[in-house]
Design a protein around this motif. Structure first.
Motif, mmCIF file in Angstrom:
data_model
loop_
_atom_site.group_PDB
_atom_site.id
_atom_site.type_symbol
_atom_site.label_atom_id
_atom_site.label_comp_id
_atom_site.label_asym_id
_atom_site.label_seq_id
_atom_site.Cartn_x
_atom_site.Cartn_y
_atom_site.Cartn_z
ATOM 1 N N TRP A 17 0.923 -1.181 -0.012
ATOM 2 C CA TRP A 17 -0.123 0.061 0.169
ATOM 3 C C TRP A 17 0.885 1.305 -0.098
ATOM 4 C CZ3 TRP A 17 -3.965 -1.819 4.146
ATOM 5 C CH2 TRP A 17 -4.913 -2.532 3.833
ATOM 6 N N VAL A 18 1.981 1.242 0.572
ATOM 7 C CA VAL A 18 2.896 2.225 0.978
ATOM 8 C C VAL A 18 3.434 2.474 -0.901
ATOM 9 C CG1 VAL A 18 4.893 3.262 1.769
ATOM 10 C CG2 VAL A 18 3.502 2.104 3.189
ATOM 11 N N LYS A 19 3.935 1.648 -1.295
ATOM 12 C CA LYS A 19 4.576 1.338 -2.619
ATOM 13 C C LYS A 19 3.557 2.168 -3.488
ATOM 14 C CE LYS A 19 7.383 -1.231 -5.514
ATOM 15 N NZ LYS A 19 8.013 -2.644 -5.680
ATOM 16 N N SER A 20 2.198 1.602 -3.463
ATOM 17 C CA SER A 20 1.196 1.907 -4.264
ATOM 18 C C SER A 20 0.702 3.403 -4.251
ATOM 19 C CB SER A 20 0.119 0.994 -4.650
ATOM 20 O OG SER A 20 -0.565 0.932 -3.015
ATOM 21 N N GLY A 21 0.867 4.161 -3.117
ATOM 22 C CA GLY A 21 0.545 5.268 -2.667
ATOM 23 C C GLY A 21 -0.842 5.277 -1.997
ATOM 24 N N GLU A 22 -1.347 4.122 -1.766
ATOM 25 C CA GLU A 22 -2.655 4.158 -1.053
ATOM 26 C C GLU A 22 -2.457 4.292 0.218
ATOM 27 O OE1 GLU A 22 -6.579 0.638 0.106
ATOM 28 O OE2 GLU A 22 -4.691 0.272 -1.556
#
Length: 594
Positions: A17-22
């Motif tokens: 989620w951090v990587k995808s920006g969520e």
């Protein structure tokens, strides 16, 4: 109504989620401040199956886009940044930005025989029983790693090693609790929940939440704006940081923001070193004519205060407006002109200023008057007056944000001079100067705003230090001279007076150390006899004053009653009363000349 949800999630899910920006990491606490040993301990806790606490996210509201569609809000991380950053560093092997803004890698080593974690170091790199970097092991092939390890360490138990490495590689499958706060909560409620959940007792300010909204945005340039705010405040304190930005953040170095703050690379002025909370508050209040940062958070989220919906267009305009406010704040001409005005009021040193909020609002006044096209001379007078008025009345010493909101709305609705006159009539009456201020000078606190304002008045008038012929109060303050006692401290102390009595600010004066040594611990009557004798005999043993007129003038500019020349211990209470009145009179005259 349930104000939050609590769920357990796999670490690998959180990291994805951090990587995808969520999940947006706003860097509220900004750089990674944990030392490497804390990262090691976190890995060990996960490996041992110990709880590692919760992370807290606040969901942004869903926003109506211009085309009528709905955009789902991101989760903004408001607590747990250090843990999440530690996980990305140790498990994913990513770079982190440390507290000196350097990009570094934190490598955690693992010993599968002892099932022990350690920060990678040269000794570990030479020891074959250690896997030097767990991120490489976690992302690798278990059987291949076991095979290589056993080839390097043929005496070990292969099954033991395989079991340890299997548990290591399962770290991303461990769970972390996520507390997700509802999007419709206001800042006050979010703050209250945060304080109650957070066992460390850390309190986030409203500026922190504003910073989180700014940093979490990628659509309207919020992430770059966050860097501009952060970097300016860092450069203001450490000009050498300029080269670090050039070397390590070439993307930001190419922005308009960076061009506008380059002047700081050779700036060593420390009168006003703003923190990011100061910069956000001034930029917001001056541009939006509002003082409550909760409003800024709502506006950056796209809140329409009338319909109570969230609209992309409002968010876009709010980010653009805030960007203008930040650029106005960091503008070299604005910043230096403002400091020149503050110095022209006699506040030449940071040790004369104890209210950062008084400075902040004075800068807001400057920026708003300039934007309104008020002429430069009127701006100077208005800013000086308001700054000193707010210090003398302690205007921003209580609930500063509410007062900011009230004042900025007033000066947005009527001419500034009219509002200033209203405040002066209400708060600076004869009763204030003749009674209230005199009474406020009855204190032993040398950082009292009233004493500091008195010193500023001496600087403004070009007064000389006590018993000095040529050295000014400004020189003594700038060169870190010392405050001494008119009734010497040892003299009063030996006579049985306690600290609160002999340390009265009405007994304080800036005096050259060499003159103070000559004064010693004598009663005023005795050391003034030496001064009068030196004038009669022309021997200048105590100071450079060589005429009665010079002595009387020096006493006047230091607000020292002439009666002191014949005073002893019994006269000390009378002396304090006389000097307080003289000091208050001087400040009154000073204020109305600003």
């Amino acid at each position: 109504m349930q104000k939050y949800s609590v769920n357990q999630h796999l670490i690998e899910t959180i990291l994805s989620w951090v990587k995808s920006g969520e999940i947006a990491i706003p860097e509220i606490q900004r750089p990674f401040v944990w030392d490497s040993s804390k990262v090691r301990d976190l890995m060990d806790s996960l490996y041992q199956g110990y709880p590692v606490g919760y992370i807290i996210a606040w969901k942004n509201p869903n926003v109506n886009l211009k085309d009528g569609s709905l955009s789902e809000g991101k989760k903004v991380l408001i607590d747990g940044q250090q843990r999440i950053t530690a996980l990305t560093a140790a498990i994913l092997g990513q770079y982190v930005v440390n507290k000196t803004y350097e990009r570094i890698k934190i490598k955690i080593a693992f010993n599968p025989i002892e099932e022990k974690f350690e920060v990678q170091n040269p000794a570990i790199l030479k020891n074959k029983t250690w896997l030097p970097d767990i991120s490489e092991a976690i992302s690798g092939n278990l059987f291949k790693i076991v095979k290589q390890y056993c080839e390097l360490n043929p005496e070990v138990d292969q099954e033991l090693v395989e079991g340890s490495l299997m548990r290591l590689m399962e770290l991303p499958k461990k769970q972390v609790g996520l507390i997700e706060l509802a999007p419709d909560l206001d800042i006050e409620t979010v703050t209250e929940i945060f304080i109650r959940i957070n066992s460390k007792g850390v309190v986030l300010s409203q500026a922190d939440f504003a910073m989180s909204k700014i940093a979490a945005d990628s659509q309207f340039g919020g992430n770059t704006l966050r860097k501009a705010i952060d970097y300016f405040c860092h450069l203001a304190i450490a000009p050498e940081f300029y080269k670090h930005i050039l070397d390590n953040d070439s993307e930001f170095a190419g922005t308009d923001f960076f061009q506008k703050m380059q002047w700081l690379k050779s700036e060593n002025e420390d009168l006003y070193d703003p923190e990011y909370t100061d910069l956000i508050r001034v930029a917001f209040t001056s541009q939006f004519s509002r003082g409550k940062l909760s409003d800024l958070v709502s506006l950056l989220s796209g809140r329409n205060f009338e319909t109570r919906t969230f609209e992309s267009e409002i968010a876009e305009k709010s980010f653009e407006k805030l960007k203008t406010g930040v650029l106005n704040f960091i503008n070299e001409t604005n910043f230096k002109r403002f400091l020149m005005i503050i110095k022209s009021a006699g506040f030449i040193s940071p040790k004369l200023i104890r209210s950062q909020n008084a400075l902040n609002f004075a800068y807001i006044v400057y920026l708003k008057l300039k934007e309104d096209g008020v002429n430069a001379v009127a701006i100077e007078t208005s800013v000086r007056r308001w700054f000193v008025y707010s210090i003398l009345t302690g205007r921003y010493s209580g609930s500063a944000e509410s007062m900011f909101d009230y004042d900025v709305k007033q000066i947005s609705e009527k001419p500034f001079q009219e509002y200033l006159k209203e405040r002066e009539d209400a708060d600076l009456s004869d009763a204030f100067w003749n009674a209230s201020l005199v009474q406020s000078l009855d204190t032993s606190v040398s950082s009292s705003p009233y004493f500091l304002t008195f010193l500023a008045s001496q600087v403004k008038d070009g007064d000389k230090g006590f018993l000095s012929r040529d050295v000014t109060a400004s020189d003594l303050i700038s060169l870190r001279g010392d405050i001494h006692h008119l009734f010497p401290r040892d003299y009063l102390k030996r006579s049985g007076l306690d600290r609160t009595k002999y340390n009265q600010i009405a007994n304080y004066v800036y005096m050259q150390s060499e003159i103070n040594i000559k004064v010693g611990n004598k009663a005023p009557k005795d050391y003034f006899e030496l001064v009068r004798n030196q004038i009669l005999e022309g021997n200048l043993l105590v100071s450079g004053l060589n005429t009665v007129e010079e002595l009387q003038q020096n006493l006047r500019m230091n607000c020292v009653p002439v009666e002191i020349m014949d005073m002893t211990l019994d006269d000390y209470p009378e002396f304090l009363n006389l000097r307080r009145k003289l000091m208050a009179d001087k400040m009154r005259e000073y204020y109305f000349k600003l």
